[in-house]
Scaffold this active site. Structure first.
Site, PDB file in Angstrom:
ATOM      1  N   GLY A  61      -0.240   4.382  -2.356  1.00 46.10           N
ATOM      2  CA  GLY A  61      -1.623   4.085  -2.000  1.00 46.10           C
ATOM      3  C   GLY A  61      -1.735   3.851  -0.512  1.00 46.10           C
ATOM      4  O   GLY A  61      -0.746   3.582   0.173  1.00 46.10           O
ATOM      5  N   ASP A 106     -13.118 -11.366  -0.777  1.00 47.98           N
ATOM      6  CA  ASP A 106     -13.187  -9.923  -1.038  1.00 47.98           C
ATOM      7  C   ASP A 106     -12.922  -9.609  -2.516  1.00 47.98           C
ATOM      8  O   ASP A 106     -12.099  -8.734  -2.843  1.00 47.98           O
ATOM      9  CB  ASP A 106     -12.205  -9.169  -0.129  1.00 47.98           C
ATOM     10  CG  ASP A 106     -12.642  -7.722   0.101  1.00 47.98           C
ATOM     11  OD1 ASP A 106     -13.784  -7.373  -0.260  1.00 47.98           O
ATOM     12  OD2 ASP A 106     -11.837  -6.938   0.637  1.00 47.98           O
TER      13      ASP A 106
HETATM   14  N1  LIG Z   1       0.712  -4.266  -6.070  1.00 49.82           N
HETATM   15  C1  LIG Z   1       0.339  -2.984  -6.132  1.00 49.82           C
HETATM   16  N2  LIG Z   1       0.717  -2.201  -7.169  1.00 49.82           N
HETATM   17  C2  LIG Z   1       0.338  -0.895  -7.236  1.00 49.82           C
HETATM   18  N3  LIG Z   1      -0.438  -0.278  -6.296  1.00 49.82           N
HETATM   19  C3  LIG Z   1      -0.837  -1.015  -5.239  1.00 49.82           C
HETATM   20  C4  LIG Z   1      -0.487  -2.396  -5.101  1.00 49.82           C
HETATM   21  N4  LIG Z   1      -1.040  -2.861  -3.961  1.00 49.82           N
HETATM   22  C5  LIG Z   1      -1.700  -1.830  -3.409  1.00 49.82           C
HETATM   23  N5  LIG Z   1      -1.594  -0.717  -4.163  1.00 49.82           N
HETATM   24  C6  LIG Z   1      -2.163   0.622  -3.892  1.00 49.82           C
HETATM   25  O1  LIG Z   1      -2.317   0.777  -2.490  1.00 49.82           O
HETATM   26  C7  LIG Z   1      -3.699   0.963  -2.154  1.00 49.82           C
HETATM   27  C8  LIG Z   1      -3.994   0.298  -0.850  1.00 49.82           C
HETATM   28  O2  LIG Z   1      -3.826  -1.111  -1.004  1.00 49.82           O
HETATM   29  P1  LIG Z   1      -4.859  -2.105  -0.336  1.00 49.82           P
HETATM   30  O3  LIG Z   1      -6.235  -1.687  -0.681  1.00 49.82           O
HETATM   31  O4  LIG Z   1      -4.452  -3.487  -0.690  1.00 49.82           O
HETATM   32  O5  LIG Z   1      -4.549  -1.784   1.190  1.00 49.82           O
HETATM   33  P2  LIG Z   1      -5.214  -2.395   2.497  1.00 49.82           P
HETATM   34  O6  LIG Z   1      -4.781  -1.524   3.636  1.00 49.82           O
HETATM   35  O7  LIG Z   1      -4.896  -3.862   2.583  1.00 49.82           O
HETATM   36  O8  LIG Z   1      -6.723  -2.251   2.179  1.00 49.82           O
HETATM   37  P3  LIG Z   1      -7.970  -2.602   3.083  1.00 49.82           P
HETATM   38  O9  LIG Z   1      -7.464  -3.007   4.446  1.00 49.82           O
HETATM   39  O10 LIG Z   1      -8.704  -1.300   3.065  1.00 49.82           O
HETATM   40  O11 LIG Z   1      -8.628  -3.707   2.301  1.00 49.82           O
HETATM   41  C9  LIG Z   1      -4.469   0.388  -3.343  1.00 49.82           C
HETATM   42  O12 LIG Z   1      -5.727   0.973  -3.472  1.00 49.82           O
HETATM   43  C10 LIG Z   1      -3.551   0.742  -4.498  1.00 49.82           C
HETATM   44  O13 LIG Z   1      -3.755   2.090  -4.889  1.00 49.82           O
END
Ligand SMILES: Nc1ncnc2c1ncn2[C@@H]1O[C@H](COP(=O)(O)OP(=O)(O)OP(=O)(O)O)[C@@H](O)[C@H]1O
Length: 345
Positions: A41, A155
């Site tokens: 992801g 969030d």
């Molecule tokens: N613990 C997990 N298990 C499985 N997939 C995960 C997990 N954490 C994140 N992902 C995958 O990774 C993607 C990106 O994670 P996340 O949205 O937390 O990233 P981010 O960069 O912190 O997001 P943003 O900054 O846009 O809020 C998620 O949409 C999901 O598909």
């Protein structure tokens, strides 16, 4: 073949090709005790990789994007997520195993959810009542825990909820903060409370509003507030109310529907608390009320859940801070002359 990527003095990441012929995308990366493999992801600030931990368990490892490390605010947000994920220990908050909050070796190892976020399962159809109530009860329980510790998530949305074996957990603590410390107000437009649109400070009641939006979405298959632009969404959140839930899901207990309807109150103090929602959801599921002793306070982390690297210590918090004072029905006390349409400064 094995080679190192060096950051400054210390080599932090080992790149090890499994076979000479493998392409870069198929290289396995070792980060501390985690062997990283394919990307599962990508968010705005990080890439998430499937990895194998020191005990052979599959985990999700979040790595900040290079741009995240270059931007002060984004890097702080990533560091905040690492600190707080390792701090909070609750069965319905996504579990963190290890992490480094800042610098080129920054990462966060998390419990892995093979089905990805709940948002990926929503197809414009309501979920079966029991399944939806179970997910909502778990997330209300996570929020009640954070609020008892004096924290706000900021969030809550299906993109940040993960489900495994029918049980849900709340993730992405990047915007979470301790009320005593203060923080920037933030949220996601479809789920943001009116006070967030006003740029006022958030509270547990803002999380309850977002949970109410998510509840409506899971139980009806549609979002309660829509619009083609940020301005239209803002008008909807500030001035409209969705149809009463009981009219759309008549099989649900009336008292629960009324409580969920009240999560949309424009004035934060008129919303129920997360704890009141949790209790009502458990009752609707035919389960006993919660026992708060089943959660570890943040300071009692097991040695394995430690972070390394530079970090700002979160404030010490009492084991069981009281919920914001409220009426017996879970409503917060009213503040006179509170004007929901007032803008600060
Ligand atoms: N613990 C997990 N298990 C499985 N997939 C995960 C997990 N954490 C994140 N992902 C995958 O990774 C993607 C990106 O994670 P996340 O949205 O937390 O990233 P981010 O960069 O912190 O997001 P943003 O900054 O846009 O809020 C998620 O949409 C999901 O598909």
């Amino acid at each position: 073949m094995e080679f190192w990527i060096e950051f400054g003095e210390e080599p932090l990441v080992t790149l090890r090709a499994r076979r000479r012929s493998e392409r870069v995308s198929q290289l396995s990366l070792t980060l501390q005790d985690y062997v990283l493999s394919r990307s599962i992801g990508r968010g705005n600030t990080s890439d998430v990789r499937l990895a194998t931990g020191p005990d052979g368990r599959e985990v999700a490892v979040k790595l900040p994007l290079p741009a995240t490390l270059r931007q002060h605010d984004a890097a702080e947000r990533f560091g905040n997520e690492v600190r707080l994920t390792l701090k909070f220990q609750h069965p319905h908050v996504v579990r963190g195993f290890a992490g480094t909050p800042f610098g080129p070796g920054a990462f966060l190892a998390l419990f892995y959810y093979p089905d990805g976020p709940l948002s990926g399962r929503l197809r414009g159809q309501p979920l079966p009542s029991r399944e939806a109530l179970r997910i909502l009860a778990d997330i209300a329980s996570a929020l009640a825990y954070l609020h008892r510790l004096g924290a706000v998530h900021q969030d809550v949305k299906p993109q940040n909820v993960y489900v495994s074996d029918g049980r849900a957990a709340l993730g992405d603590l990047g915007s979470a903060y301790f009320v005593a410390q203060g923080s920037k107000t933030s949220g996601s437009p479809y789920y943001m409370a009116p006070e967030v649109y006003h740029g006022e400070s958030t509270s547990g009641a803002s999380d309850v509003y977002s949970l109410g939006v998510m509840a409506w979405e899971l139980l009806t298959g549609a979002r309660p507030f829509t619009g083609n632009s940020y301005a239209e969404l803002m008008v909807a959140h500030l001035s409209r109310f969705p149809a009463p839930l009981a009219s759309l899901r008549p099989e649900l207990p009336r008292a629960l529907c009324r409580l969920l309807d009240r999560t949309f109150a424009k004035r934060p103090h008129e919303r129920p608390t997360a704890d009141a929602l949790h209790r009502a959801l458990l009752e609707a599921l035919g389960e006993p009320p919660p026992n708060h002793e089943d959660t570890l306070p943040g300071d009692a982390l097991p040695a394995s859940a430690q972070q390394s690297g530079r970090h700002t210590a979160a404030p010490r918090v009492a084991q069981s801070l009281p919920e914001a004072p409220g009426k017996p029905d879970g409503t917060r006390p009213t503040r006179r002359n509170w004007n929901p349409f007032r803008r600060k400064g």
